[in-house]
Design an enzyme around this catalytic site. Structure first.
Site, short mmCIF file in Angstrom:
data_model
loop_
_atom_site.label_atom_id
_atom_site.label_comp_id
_atom_site.label_asym_id
_atom_site.label_seq_id
_atom_site.Cartn_x
_atom_site.Cartn_y
_atom_site.Cartn_z
N GLY A 248 -13.00 -2.20 2.61
CA GLY A 248 -13.99 -1.52 3.44
C GLY A 248 -14.40 -2.37 4.62
N SER A 249 -15.58 -2.13 5.12
CA SER A 249 -16.06 -2.82 6.32
C SER A 249 -16.46 -4.25 6.00
CB SER A 249 -17.25 -2.07 6.92
OG SER A 249 -18.39 -2.20 6.09
N GLY A 253 -18.59 -5.73 2.95
CA GLY A 253 -17.87 -6.76 2.22
C GLY A 253 -18.66 -8.03 2.04
N GLU A 270 -10.71 -6.93 1.16
CA GLU A 270 -9.83 -6.45 2.24
C GLU A 270 -10.73 -5.76 3.26
OE1 GLU A 270 -6.81 -7.18 2.61
OE2 GLU A 270 -6.06 -7.74 0.61
N CYS A 304 -6.81 -0.39 8.81
CA CYS A 304 -7.30 -1.76 9.01
C CYS A 304 -6.31 -2.55 9.83
CB CYS A 304 -7.58 -2.43 7.67
SG CYS A 304 -6.21 -2.36 6.51
#
Length: 517
Positions: A248-249, A253, A270, A304
């Site tokens: 995610g963001s 994170g 990630e 991403c």
């Protein structure tokens, strides 16, 4: 629905067991009734209702975790190759439903059908990879400093692995984690993005068949559909999950890392990417254009690994800019299930607002709009989620250029020498994917050297997107440092243990210490 593909889509939903309403909890072999908040899953492609979901509650979560704990006690003692056999069957089952699941991924998330099919293929590929890995969970042997002693290290199953996946890869990210976790002897708890929960339901319907056929323990593969207000920080703080894999963001994170770190758990993070391609004078410009268009506009900029910056040599800058704009003019924007579509919608109207904000901020900072920047309207774009892929001339130090905007915006930056290009390339907080387009051996080797790209992925003459499952996937800096999928990424799903065996009749102590009594 009255679209040409409506009949096929409806048949796919039926094949996947998607109904008008669903509960929010599966323990792999059983769906459980839930009584949380009811939410609607709406397609960003056409605004159509997909299904409604009654979300899970904290009580449902506790039931699931108890099932998962029980399943782990049984699953960890099954030999790894036999665990791999069940994963092999999962891969085979996914092959049977590839087209159906690809249709659903495309419709619910908004990526074009080819990409939806490709994502399911990644699930199949990682299942195949994991089957082989189930016979290669290698440890090491080493020489002891003590006579007639043997030392070795081995890997044991870790426990319950929590997987939180993002909307942009509704099914593949789960598979990258779950297939390796399964062969490692772990059980999995999946909390998918609230934007694409129908895809997760479909996956669990497919898994149910394999788990039941093999009499696998209920609680092995778990799915919980719940909002962050019902199941947020408590999920990450749960000591029963030694590993949390979060995609995610960067903003979220960092919070995940703190919550998991406070209990000394493991995080596989990630997070964001701000990926760049350096375009050199020796580059094959036709190849570079193709890599850029796919990398920057594919999936409507919602990967991403999306290309967000182009660092172009001053001698070819204008030529490349003009060629890129011409290529963008040829892109077809429309419903993701239309076979002629190159670019589908953004995932939500909130994502459209982020896109509009980023364009405005770039222009306010002094950027120049080369192409796009529009919200599309009309019957074809009635969902309100379609935008024009955008090219903006900018400077690397613009605040908005330093951020990751999950939208099809690429910034053009100019450089004069490779040292300047590398400094510009690395001067962002994120460090996921990177590429250089060059036919100069020295440039390519410099880019891959210690003084080159600071990203977890560095490519030569291919773009920033399209990582293969055989390599470890992940990045550095604010990308989080996690690695999943191929190579030796399996190790994070297991606990490492060093063993020493004394087969002598004496008890010599390490470093020759004397401790007689």
């Amino acid at each position: 629905m009255s679209y040409p593909y409506s009949e096929k889509l409806q048949q796919s939903l039926k094949n996947l067991g998607i109904e008008k309403a669903h509960s929010g909890l599966s323990t792999g072999k059983k769906w459980h009734n839930t009584n949380g908040k009811t939410v609607e899953m709406i397609s960003p492609a056409d605004g159509e209702l997909i299904t409604t979901i009654t979300q899970a509650t904290k009580e449902d979560y506790q039931l699931m975790m108890e099932k998962a704990q029980q399943a782990f006690l049984e699953w960890r003692m099954i030999p790894a190759p036999k665990r791999g056999e069940i994963v092999r069957q999962i891969g085979e089952e996914l092959r049977l439903y590839k087209e159906d699941l690809g249709y659903l991924v495309s419709w619910e998330m908004g990526k074009i059908l080819q990409e939806g099919m490709g994502e399911v293929q990644e699930m199949i590929d990682i299942a195949d990879f994991a089957v082989g890995q189930s016979r290669q969970l290698y440890g090491l042997t080493m020489h002891s400093e003590r006579s007639r002693h043997r030392m070795y290290e081995q890997y044991h199953p870790l426990g319950i692995v929590g997987v939180v996946s993002a909307f942009n890869f509704p099914v593949a990210v789960w598979a990258w984690n779950a297939m390796l976790a399964l062969i490692a002897g772990d059980v999995v708890v999946w909390k998918p993005s609230g934007k694409v929960m129908t895809c997760a339901i479909a996956v669990h319907n497919i898994m149910h068949k394999v788990l039941s056929r093999n009499n696998a323990p209920d609680g092995l593969l778990n799915l919980i559909l719940a909002g962050s207000s019902e199941l947020g920080d408590d999920f990450f703080a749960d000591k029963r999950m030694p590993l949390i894999s979060f995609t995610g963001s960067t903003r979220v994170g960092k919070k995940v890392a703190r919550l998991v770190g406070e209990r000394l758990g493991r995080s596989l993070l990630e997070l964001g990417g701000n990926n760049a391609i350096i375009i050199t004078p020796s580059a094959d410009l036709k190849m570079a254009i193709r890599a850029t268009v796919f990398g920057a506009a594919g999936t409507a900029g919602q990967r991403c690994t999306t290309t967000r910056r182009l660092i172009i040599h001053e001698s070819i800058y204008d030529t490349f800019k003009d060629s890129l704009a011409k290529a963008y003019q040829q892109l077809q924007i429309g419903h993701p299930l239309e076979t002629t579509t190159h670019i589908g919608p953004l995932v939500s109207k909130a994502a459209v607002s982020d896109f509009q904000h980023a364009v405005g901020e770039a222009l306010k900072s002094g950027g120049n709009l080369v192409f796009g920047g529009n919200l599309l309207s009309g019957e074809k774009y009635a969902s309100g989620c379609y935008v024009t892929p955008t090219i903006i001339e900018a400077q690397n130090d613009f605040p908005i250029v330093q951020e990751e905007t999950f939208a099809p915006i690429v910034y053009l930056l100019k450089y004069s020498n490779l040292s300047e290009a590398l400094a510009m390339h690395n001067d962002v907080p994120q460090g996921l994917s990177s590429a250089i387009m060059t036919n100069d051996l020295r440039e390519s080797e410099t880019f891959l050297s210690h003084e080159g790209s600071d990203c977890g992925i560095a490519n030569v003459n291919i773009g920033t997107s399209g990582a293969e499952i055989g390599g470890a996937f992940g990045g550095e800096k604010e990308t989080g440092g996690g690695r999943e999928s191929g190579s030796d990424a399996w190790k994070i799903y297991m606990r490492r243990q060093t063993n020493t065996i004394n087969y002598s009749t004496d008890l010599p102590l390490a470093q020759g210490i004397q401790f007689d009594f």
